[in-house]
Design a protein around this motif. Structure first.
Motif, short mmCIF file in Angstrom:
data_model
loop_
_atom_site.label_atom_id
_atom_site.label_comp_id
_atom_site.label_asym_id
_atom_site.label_seq_id
_atom_site.Cartn_x
_atom_site.Cartn_y
_atom_site.Cartn_z
N GLY A 17 0.81 -1.22 0.00
CA GLY A 17 0.00 0.00 0.00
C GLY A 17 0.84 1.26 0.00
O GLY A 17 0.56 2.21 -0.75
N ALA A 18 1.87 1.30 0.82
CA ALA A 18 2.72 2.49 0.90
C ALA A 18 3.49 2.70 -0.40
O ALA A 18 3.66 3.84 -0.85
N ALA A 19 3.94 1.61 -1.01
CA ALA A 19 4.68 1.73 -2.27
C ALA A 19 3.76 2.22 -3.39
O ALA A 19 4.16 3.04 -4.23
N VAL A 20 2.53 1.73 -3.41
CA VAL A 20 1.55 2.20 -4.40
C VAL A 20 1.26 3.68 -4.18
O VAL A 20 1.21 4.48 -5.12
N ALA A 21 1.09 4.06 -2.91
CA ALA A 21 0.83 5.46 -2.58
C ALA A 21 1.99 6.35 -3.01
O ALA A 21 1.79 7.45 -3.56
N PRO A 133 5.74 -4.84 -4.75
CA PRO A 133 5.50 -3.40 -4.61
C PRO A 133 6.26 -2.60 -5.66
O PRO A 133 7.35 -2.99 -6.08
N PRO A 134 5.67 -1.48 -6.12
CA PRO A 134 6.36 -0.65 -7.11
C PRO A 134 7.75 -0.23 -6.61
O PRO A 134 7.90 0.17 -5.45
N LYS A 135 8.72 -0.34 -7.49
CA LYS A 135 10.08 0.06 -7.13
C LYS A 135 10.84 0.38 -8.41
O LYS A 135 10.94 -0.46 -9.30
N GLY A 136 11.35 1.61 -8.50
CA GLY A 136 12.06 2.00 -9.71
C GLY A 136 11.17 1.92 -10.92
O GLY A 136 10.08 2.49 -10.95
N ASP A 137 11.63 1.16 -11.93
CA ASP A 137 10.83 0.99 -13.16
C ASP A 137 9.88 -0.20 -13.08
O ASP A 137 9.16 -0.47 -14.04
N GLU A 138 9.88 -0.89 -11.94
CA GLU A 138 9.04 -2.09 -11.81
C GLU A 138 7.70 -1.73 -11.17
O GLU A 138 7.64 -1.01 -10.18
N LEU A 158 -6.25 5.60 -14.50
CA LEU A 158 -5.29 5.94 -13.45
C LEU A 158 -3.87 5.52 -13.85
O LEU A 158 -2.91 5.83 -13.14
N SER A 159 -3.73 4.82 -14.96
CA SER A 159 -2.41 4.46 -15.47
C SER A 159 -1.56 5.70 -15.71
O SER A 159 -0.33 5.64 -15.62
N LYS A 160 -2.21 6.81 -16.00
CA LYS A 160 -1.44 8.04 -16.24
C LYS A 160 -0.81 8.58 -14.97
O LYS A 160 0.03 9.48 -15.01
N TYR A 161 -1.21 8.02 -13.82
CA TYR A 161 -0.64 8.44 -12.54
C TYR A 161 0.25 7.36 -11.92
O TYR A 161 0.47 7.34 -10.72
N GLY A 162 0.76 6.50 -12.76
CA GLY A 162 1.77 5.55 -12.31
C GLY A 162 1.31 4.14 -12.03
O GLY A 162 2.14 3.26 -11.80
N LEU A 163 -0.01 3.89 -12.02
CA LEU A 163 -0.49 2.53 -11.81
C LEU A 163 -0.46 1.77 -13.13
O LEU A 163 -0.71 2.34 -14.19
N LYS A 164 -0.18 0.50 -13.07
CA LYS A 164 -0.23 -0.35 -14.25
C LYS A 164 -1.52 -1.16 -14.16
O LYS A 164 -1.61 -2.11 -13.39
#
Length: 297
Positions: A17-21, A133-138, A158-164
């Motif tokens: 959750g924190a990494a997504v945030a 969790p999201p990290k760098g380019d992953e 919401l992909s435009k805000y970093g979510l895949k």
């Protein structure tokens, strides 16, 4: 949906959750959470991610999207808490507002959660997160399904805000399908890790020599399986307590006596949790097996 930058709630501020945030705030989004009863470590993660702590009532009033990213056992109770808070505010809620269940729960559980919002102004998306969790380019993939294609498209945006986000569309697609995908995937990946763990411990219980022979035979005849074991067992150890409920949800998804396979794997992860908190003998056995496998390459 408005073209304004969305305001989102992400609960809880765990590792995922924190990494997504943090990914969302890095794209300019405002991200709320609720830290009632949370540890100092969780509060620090939330602060580092740029999350804003709010009471649940206020969080409901300010969020366009509410993302539930919790241990499976907490998924229903949190959704109930949001539904009850929303019922008190009625027309004061953002419009539209969408609750997104991103938890590792089986399709029947997620349909029960969706039912809490039926007849309310709150829309619902079923999402299954696959990946770390999201990290760098992953980035993990949020596989998503919904009854309303329009809401699904808005979540995908919401992909435009970093979510895949990967929407699940087509014949028969709807609430429950993203969770079914998550159950199927985790049943294979985390299920096989549980099998590796079970057999290493069982071999060692016979004798340390048996475990050594198992390692050598895997190296000769099943090197791909041994490599997978070496890569997946160590990072599982600190997460095992979280995987107990997930295996139980998968058991419910599979159903019947076949689901007993995953109830057994849940017991394995419960055993690992107890070992970490107790004598750590099982942890030492698994760690030494992996160490010897690496050294013998």
């Amino acid at each position: 949906m408005s073209s304004a930058v969305p305001r989102l709630a992400v609960v809880a501020a765990g590792a995922m959750g924190a990494a997504v945030a943090k990914r969302l705030t890095s794209f300019g989004c405002t991200v709320y959470t609720n830290l009632d009863g949370r540890s100092e470590a969780t509060r620090k993660r939330a602060q580092d991610a740029g999350m804003i702590d709010l009471p649940v009532d206020e969080l409901v009033l300010k969020s366009d999207w509410i993302l539930s990213i919790l241990p499976p056992r907490d998924a229903v109770s949190f959704a109930e808490k949001i539904q009850q808070a929303a019922a008190k505010h009625g027309s004061a809620l953002p419009s539209p507002q969408t609750f997104v269940d991103c938890n590792a729960v089986n399709p029947e559980t997620v349909k029960r959660i969706a039912g809490l919002f039926s007849g309310t102004s709150i829309e619902f998306v079923d999402a299954g997160i696959i990946g770390g969790p999201p990290k760098g380019d992953e980035n993990p993939t949020f596989y998503a399904s919904a009854k309303d294609v329009k809401i699904l498209d808005e979540f995908t945006a919401l992909s435009k805000y970093g979510l895949k986000v990967s929407p699940m569309k087509g014949e028969g697609a709807g609430v429950g399908d993203a969770s079914a995908l998550k159950m199927s995937y985790a049943g294979i990946t985390k299920g096989t890790t549980g099998l590796y763990t079970t057999m290493v411990l069982a071999a060692h219980a016979s004798s340390p020599a048996t475990a050594d022979a198992l390692m050598r035979e895997l190296q000769m005849s099943q090197p791909i399986l041994l490599d997978r074991l070496v890569k997946t067992v160590p990072p599982m150890l600190p997460k095992a307590y979280r995987w107990i409920g997930e295996m139980e949800e998968i058991a419910g998804f599979v159903g019947g006596s076949e689901g007993d396979v995953y109830r057994g794997i849940a017991k394995v992860y419960e055993r690992i949790e107890k070992s970490i908190a107790g004598d750590q003998e099982d942890i030492a056995t698994l760690t030494n097996f992996v160490k010897k496998a690496k050294e013998s390459r």
